[in-house]
Every structure is written in C-alpha cells, then in structure tokens.
Design an enzyme around this catalytic site. Structure first.
Site, PDB file in Angstrom:
ATOM      1  CG  ASP A  67       5.698   0.170  -9.337  1.00 24.61           C
ATOM      2  OD1 ASP A  67       6.937   0.240  -9.366  1.00 24.61           O
ATOM      3  OD2 ASP A  67       5.055  -0.117  -8.324  1.00 24.61           O
ATOM      4  CD  GLU A 143      -2.661   1.291  -3.743  1.00 22.22           C
ATOM      5  OE1 GLU A 143      -2.647   0.488  -2.782  1.00 22.22           O
ATOM      6  OE2 GLU A 143      -2.076   2.385  -3.727  1.00 22.22           O
TER       7      GLU A 143
HETATM    8  C1  GLP Z   1       5.597   1.366  -3.386  1.00 19.44           C
HETATM    9  C2  GLP Z   1       6.034   0.485  -4.532  1.00 19.44           C
HETATM   10  C3  GLP Z   1       5.909  -0.981  -4.169  1.00 19.44           C
HETATM   11  C4  GLP Z   1       6.633  -1.243  -2.868  1.00 19.44           C
HETATM   12  C5  GLP Z   1       6.018  -0.394  -1.762  1.00 19.44           C
HETATM   13  C6  GLP Z   1       6.662  -0.606  -0.421  1.00 19.44           C
HETATM   14  O1  GLP Z   1       4.234   1.401  -3.249  1.00 19.44           O
HETATM   15  N1  GLP Z   1       5.253   0.743  -5.712  1.00 19.44           N
HETATM   16  O2  GLP Z   1       6.462  -1.777  -5.217  1.00 19.44           O
HETATM   17  O3  GLP Z   1       6.565  -2.605  -2.538  1.00 19.44           O
HETATM   18  O4  GLP Z   1       6.167   0.964  -2.139  1.00 19.44           O
HETATM   19  O5  GLP Z   1       7.753   0.250  -0.238  1.00 19.44           O
HETATM   20  P1  GLP Z   1       8.876   0.042   0.841  1.00 19.44           P
HETATM   21  O6  GLP Z   1       9.740  -1.058   0.335  1.00 19.44           O
HETATM   22  O7  GLP Z   1       9.614   1.356   0.900  1.00 19.44           O
HETATM   23  O8  GLP Z   1       8.202  -0.298   2.117  1.00 19.44           O
END
Ligand code: GLP
Length: 256
Positions: A67, A143
């Site tokens: 993404d 989402e």
């Molecule tokens: C963002 C990314 C996701 C990721 C999520 C969790 O939303 N687009 O791909 O899994 O954050 O982030 P973290 O790993 O910092 O908890």
C-alpha cells in the site's frame, strides 16, 4: 493455517526473515510481497543481516508493497516508498527498478491501480507475501467492510487508522485520508502468506483472525481461507488465543 507463537519480537522477526530467505534461495527471481508499519522492521533488519553476513543474494528478486498513501510523493518521509528505501532496499543488493510501491501521486489513480495488478501478474504472481495487521483487523489498508474479493484500489482510511497514524505526522491535517492498497483478493492470490503481529495491542485482532468467523468486518480473517498461511505472533499478541498452538518448526514454503 499454521499458528506459531514465539517468546519475543526478535524470534518472530528472525523466523519471518528465514522463511522469506528460504523462498529466495530456492527461487532467486522470487516475487516477494512486502509490508510497512513497525511490525516488519525486525524482519527487514534480519534480511539485511542475512544479506550482509550470510550472503543472501536478492539481486534477482522483485518486490511489491501492499500500500501507499494518496498524496504523498516517494521522497516524503512518511510515504511507504521512503520507508521501504530507508529500512530495506538501500541496504540490500536488490535492483531498485524491481521494487514496486503503489504510486500515491498518479494522475489517474484508478488506472495506476490496474497497472499495479498487471505488473504483479506480469512478474508471475507473488510467491510469498508478508502482512501486518491493524488493531481493528485491517490488512494492508483494507479497512473493516472491505470486499473479501477486492483488488488494488483507493480506500478511505478509518478514523481509528488515522488516529493510529497521527503519531507520525506533525499536524492532524497532514495525515492522509486515502490510500492505495492491494485488495484482499490480490493478497489471497499470493502463493504463501506470513501474517506477523507483536504486542498486546494486537491480541484481540489476532484472536478474531485465527479463531473467529471469517468476516469482511475483520478483513484479516480471510487468511483462514489461504492454503499456505503462517501466523507468527509473540506471546502478548497471542495472549487471547484459546487453543493450544504447540511450538514446532515452521513449514517449508516451496516456491513454484
Ligand atoms: C498500517 C499499514 C498496515 C500495517 C498496520 C499496522 O495501517 N498499512 O499494513 O499492518 O499499519 O502497523 P504496525 O505494524 O505499526 O502496528
């Protein structure tokens, strides 16, 4: 679905990196799907170590990231392109031309999403896809409510995700409201997926993802349908799982 619970973040990171390295050693031109967020940072550090100290050759590898924020250019320090360059690509021997992150600045975003799908297909499909998970069970930027068959497209971010991301931006107004994300269908087409989670804050999302019913309201639950899904969590993230998951070596992922 294979669920592996490890004692520490270092161990889950080392295991995920080892699984990716195994695919690359078996198929030097492997196509690897990558994720951003704090969770995969340890995996990237371990991949860098494997490259520098154990000769892991990534020169033939192609990558596709999940993404990117709409409206952030690749040289913005909160863009996912910047994150990937800084935390992985700049430290390994990958050809930058073979690293793909959705283009959040495209004039025709819809067309660029189609092109992203076409590029994945042209590369032969993703051999192994690394995934994190949001506290609300989102996967990439799919989402809650995302179609479980969705392809790469623009999504409006949830308020919860925007709030989670607020820590990375100086002003609330600077936080992107939209992102381009691979769809759930795109992710499910990968030949293998690794879902990584650490910390207590992910325990609820992991418990529903592993033991709950499959639902678009928790998009990550779709991994239950994947024939080669490995869920790797540390003890706090696995603390709400109710079944026993014996510690055993991770399955060997054979690239095709
Ligand atoms: C963002 C990314 C996701 C990721 C999520 C969790 O939303 N687009 O791909 O899994 O954050 O982030 P973290 O790993 O910092 O908890």
């Amino acid at each position: 679905m294979e669920v592996i619970i490890k004692d520490s973040y270092e161990e889950i990171s080392a295991l995920a990196a080892r699984m990716i390295a195994q695919v690359v050693r078996g198929k030097p031109n492997a196509v690897v799907g990558l994720a951003t967020g704090s969770t995969p940072l340890g995996t990237y550090q371990e991949l860098i170590r494997l490259h520098k100290e154990e000769g892991l050759d990534l020169s033939g590898v192609t990558t596709f990231n999940l993404d990117e924020y709409v409206g952030l250019p690749g040289d913005h320090d909160q863009s996912y392109r910047w994150f990937m360059n800084k935390n992985l690509f700049n430290h390994i021997n990958i050809d930058p031309a073979n690293t793909h992150v959705p283009n959040g600045m495209a004039d025709d975003i819809e067309r660029s999403c189609e092109e992203y799908e076409e590029a994945i297909t042209a590369a032969g499909g993703i051999d192994i896809q690394l995934l994190g998970i949001g506290e609300n069970g989102h996967s990439a930027f799919n989402e809650p409510g995302s179609s479980l068959g969705s392809r790469t497209r623009v999504k409006t971010l949830d308020e919860e995700t925007i709030t989670d991301n607020a820590r990375f931006f100086e002003n609330m107004e600077d936080i992107p409201r939209y992102a381009i994300t691979m769809g759930i269908g795109t992710i499910m087409d990968s030949r293998a997926v690794i879902l990584l989670a650490n910390k207590e804050s992910k325990a609820e999302a992991i418990s529903i993802t592993v033991e709950g019913p499959i639902t678009a309201m928790v998009p990550a639950t779709i991994v239950q349908m994947h024939p080669k899904a490995t869920i790797i969590v540390d003890r706090p993230a696995g603390s709400k799982l109710t079944r026993e998951y014996p510690d055993r070596p991770a399955r060997i992922v054979n690239p095709t």
